[in-house]
Scaffold this motif. Structure first.
Motif, PDB file in Angstrom:
ATOM      1  N   UNK A 137      -6.709  -7.131  11.649  1.00 49.16           N
ATOM      2  CA  UNK A 137      -6.082  -6.202  10.705  1.00 49.16           C
ATOM      3  C   UNK A 137      -4.582  -6.423  10.579  1.00 49.16           C
ATOM      4  N   UNK A 138      -3.916  -6.771  11.667  1.00 48.48           N
ATOM      5  CA  UNK A 138      -2.472  -7.017  11.573  1.00 48.48           C
ATOM      6  C   UNK A 138      -2.182  -8.364  10.906  1.00 48.48           C
ATOM      7  N   UNK A 139      -3.156  -9.272  10.951  1.00 50.49           N
ATOM      8  CA  UNK A 139      -3.004 -10.558  10.254  1.00 50.49           C
ATOM      9  C   UNK A 139      -3.320 -10.415   8.770  1.00 50.49           C
ATOM     10  N   UNK A 140      -4.377  -9.669   8.462  1.00 46.92           N
ATOM     11  CA  UNK A 140      -4.785  -9.483   7.060  1.00 46.92           C
ATOM     12  C   UNK A 140      -3.844  -8.546   6.318  1.00 46.92           C
ATOM     13  N   UNK A 141      -3.108  -7.710   7.052  1.00 44.54           N
ATOM     14  CA  UNK A 141      -2.120  -6.806   6.440  1.00 44.54           C
ATOM     15  C   UNK A 141      -0.765  -7.085   7.080  1.00 44.54           C
ATOM     16  N   UNK A 142      -0.165  -8.222   6.764  1.00 43.81           N
ATOM     17  CA  UNK A 142       0.985  -8.727   7.528  1.00 43.81           C
ATOM     18  C   UNK A 142       2.272  -7.917   7.377  1.00 43.81           C
ATOM     19  N   UNK A 143       2.325  -6.975   6.420  1.00 46.31           N
ATOM     20  CA  UNK A 143       3.574  -6.252   6.189  1.00 46.31           C
ATOM     21  C   UNK A 143       3.499  -4.784   6.585  1.00 46.31           C
ATOM     22  N   UNK A 144       2.475  -4.427   7.342  1.00 46.01           N
ATOM     23  CA  UNK A 144       2.360  -3.051   7.833  1.00 46.01           C
ATOM     24  C   UNK A 144       1.497  -3.004   9.088  1.00 46.01           C
ATOM     25  N   UNK A 145       1.812  -2.030   9.958  1.00 48.00           N
ATOM     26  CA  UNK A 145       0.998  -1.775  11.139  1.00 48.00           C
ATOM     27  C   UNK A 145       0.074  -0.576  10.949  1.00 48.00           C
TER      28      UNK A 145
END
Length: 637
Positions: free
Chosen positions: A408-416
């Motif tokens: 999830x942190x890779x697929x959504x690289x601009x948010x945690x």
């Protein structure tokens, strides 16, 4: 490098990368999988292999030891240092050399001798001083060791000590060495001293605003704030997951029934034995002769001769023969498997075994005691069971969540936030830290490296998943960036004034101190030179231990040359406090070996012999290395 490939591995570019990776793999890498034995080597010593598995296990033990010893001072960067890996590998190579040398010299360590060492270790004993097998296993488990691994390492350590002891026997201290060391170590010096305090000059020092600002402008680097970042992060640990796992009573009772033996005190047996050794490499005739000797001993016992007397006469085990063959109490997993099976198959105290063949030779065993195992009640171990159960499930759940965190942190690289919501993790924020680190999570070198990487700092993306420790993961992104800057003058004005005042006070103290030293060298008496505010400490003999005198002054006095006449040697030196010390060396009285009592002389001789023995041992190992055929496969480390 891998992160860059991952972020760009799409379309034709991805296939080009795959092709570039495949070519060297086909030509080189796959060959490792067809190597005989299927396992890569870290090194070989005289043809004996050290596999990468052995190296990784040793490296893991070394890592655990470093973490335990250094605690907060431990840094994961240490493990990435090639020198660390080389140090571990060198240790494995030395172990092989020691084992070979010990074998050639006829040194050995029988199971009974090893057992005695283990049983006598207070760390494995209960409150009554008796060996406790459960505690033994618990202590080893806490260090990530099995009993077999620990005993192998202990045997090697004891063999190394035997080898070192053998070499130490050749070391001796000469009379001249003893006299030289005693002369220097027990030397005393007659020292007088005075101190010029820098504080006496502070009030008279005036520094103008112009001087303060000039210093500020000429030394901008002293007031520069380094580049810093504050990061948001998600942290996933198995420990935190374990607190939320419910446990029902029946599950715990089922677990208790399955693992009851692990909580109980295992049965222990006490035995005595008679060992008839079989020579290494002995043929059938030698083995048969040893068996017949053991059978003869058994016949004598069956005819009523006391076991203790026969053992003292016949047994070839140097560790137990003089004790009548007594081995004390031991549990399973300690002795040679064949010996252990025979000892635990005897039913009653006093029973004798038939000759039992182990790797050391033939044993006649007599059972001399039985301690039955005891198991605690369910209620006594309920909390421990619950903790283990939660930990087990938490670790299983941890790996599932770790994969989710990474994806999830890779697929959504601009948010945690996406990963935080899915995993129900809080987004935490660090204190600002620089490239040299900070507090909290900012003290971890992996976090610092990731936070200041181009991907995270410049491209404002999430970091890759970082492993901070076992079952401890974190993903971060920069929350705020603080560029390097220079603090305003008004903010540092007082600090500059304090620093300049201190430096000028130090200079004044040194100036006055140098003048006092010169007057002393001209022949003036210390009492008159130090007749003002300062006091002169009258001369007195001080040993190197220097009780009653500041260490800096003692070190300075012991560095001065011997007085060449009746006139003392005077010198001065600034102290770390900013004060200035004036020292006079009057007399040097060398130590005398004859003045030491017998105990002190023996201690000194042992120290010198130990030092020579260590040098001899190290030289012996170096010689073994020089003569050995050692191959190191660095690419496999």
């Amino acid at each position: 490098m891998l992160e860059a490939i991952r972020s760009r591995a799409q379309g034709i570019f991805a296939w080009v990368i795959v092709g570039l990776i495949t070519i060297p793999f086909a030509l080189w890498g796959i060959n490792n999988y067809f190597r005989e034995g299927g396992e890569a080597l870290a090194a070989s010593v005289n043809g004996e292999e050290i596999t990468t598995r052995e190296f990784r296990a040793a490296f893991q033990r070394y890592t655990q030891q470093l973490r335990f010893l250094m605690r907060e001072g431990f840094s994961e960067e240490m493990l990435d240092d090639p020198a660390t890996k080389q140090r571990v590998l060198e240790g494995l190579i030395e172990q092989r050399l020691v084992l070979d040398a010990a074998g050639e010299l006829g040194l050995g360590m029988s199971d009974s001798e090893l057992s005695k060492v283990i049983h006598n270790n207070e760390a494995f004993q209960d409150e009554t001083g008796q060996f406790d097998f459960q505690r033994y296993e618990s202590v080893l488990n806490s260090q990530g060791l099995t009993t077999a691994a620990y005993e192998a390492r202990l045997r090697l350590s004891l063999l190394s000590e035997q080898l070192a002891s053998t070499l130490h026997l050749s070391a001796f201290a000469t009379q001249q060495e003893m006299e030289d060391i005693a002369r220097l170590r027990h030397q005393e010096r007659e020292i007088g001293y005075g101190i010029v305090p820098s504080s006496k000059f502070r009030d008279a020092i005036q520094i103008s605003d112009e001087e303060l600002r000039q210093y500020y402008e000429e030394h901008p680097d002293e007031f520069r704030t380094p580049e810093r970042v504050a990061v948001d992060y998600l942290r996933l640990t198995a420990k935190s997951l374990a607190t939320d796992i419910p446990v029902d009573e029946q599950t715990l009772r089922d677990l208790y029934a399955e693992s009851k033996d692990q909580f109980g005190t295992p049965e222990q047996r006490r035995a005595s034995h008679i060992l008839v050794q079989v020579p290494q490499g002995g043929d059938d005739a030698a083995r048969q002769a040893a068996r017949e000797k053991a059978e003869e001993a058994l016949r004598r016992l069956q005819q009523g001769e006391p076991f203790e007397e026969v053992a003292k006469e016949v047994s070839e085990d140097p560790g137990s023969a003089q004790q009548g063959g007594d081995l004390g109490f031991f549990g399973r997993g300690v002795m040679d498997p064949a010996f252990e099976e025979a000892a635990f198959s005897l039913e009653k105290v006093g029973d004798l075994s038939e000759p039992v063949l182990s790797k050391f030779g033939y044993h006649i065993i007599q059972l001399t005691g039985i301690q039955r195992g005891e198991a605690p009640s369910f209620e006594e171990v309920r909390e421990e069971l619950a903790q283990k159960y939660r930990q087990q499930l938490a670790e299983e759940h941890f790996y599932e969540q770790a994969e989710t965190l990474d994806n999830l942190t890779y697929e959504n690289p601009f948010t945690l936030e996406v990963a935080a919501e899915a995993l129900e993790l809080p987004i935490e924020t660090s204190e600002p830290f620089s490239r040299s680190g900070g507090s909290g999570i900012g003290a971890n070198p992996k976090v610092v490296t990731a936070a200041f990487s181009e991907e995270v700092l410049q491209e404002e993306m999430n970091s890759r998943t970082l492993e901070l420790g076992p079952n401890d993961l974190v993903v971060l992104r920069v929350k705020k960036h603080f560029p390097a800057d220079i603090k305003p003058f008004e903010e540092v004005r007082e600090k500059i004034q304090e620093n300049l005042t201190l430096e000028r006070a130090k200079a004044k103290a040194r100036e006055q101190g140098d003048a006092l030293v010169e007057r002393l060298r001209q022949g003036e008496a210390p009492e008159s030179v130090f007749a003002g505010e300062e006091a002169w400490n009258e001369k007195k003999f001080y040993s190197r231990r220097g009780e009653g005198i500041p260490r800096e002054i003692l070190k300075m006095a012991y560095g001065l040359p011997h007085p060449q006449s009746e006139s003392p040697v005077f010198a001065g030196q600034p102290l770390g406090s900013g004060d200035y010390a004036v020292v006079g060396l009057y007399t040097v009285k060398d130590g005398d070996l004859k003045q030491l009592d017998e105990k002190a002389r023996q201690s000194l001789a042992q120290e010198v012999e130990q030092m020579h023995g260590q040098v001899a041992y190290r030289g012996f190992i170096d010689e073994l290395r020089a003569e050995a055929d050692i191959k190191i496969y660095r690419d496999n480390l």
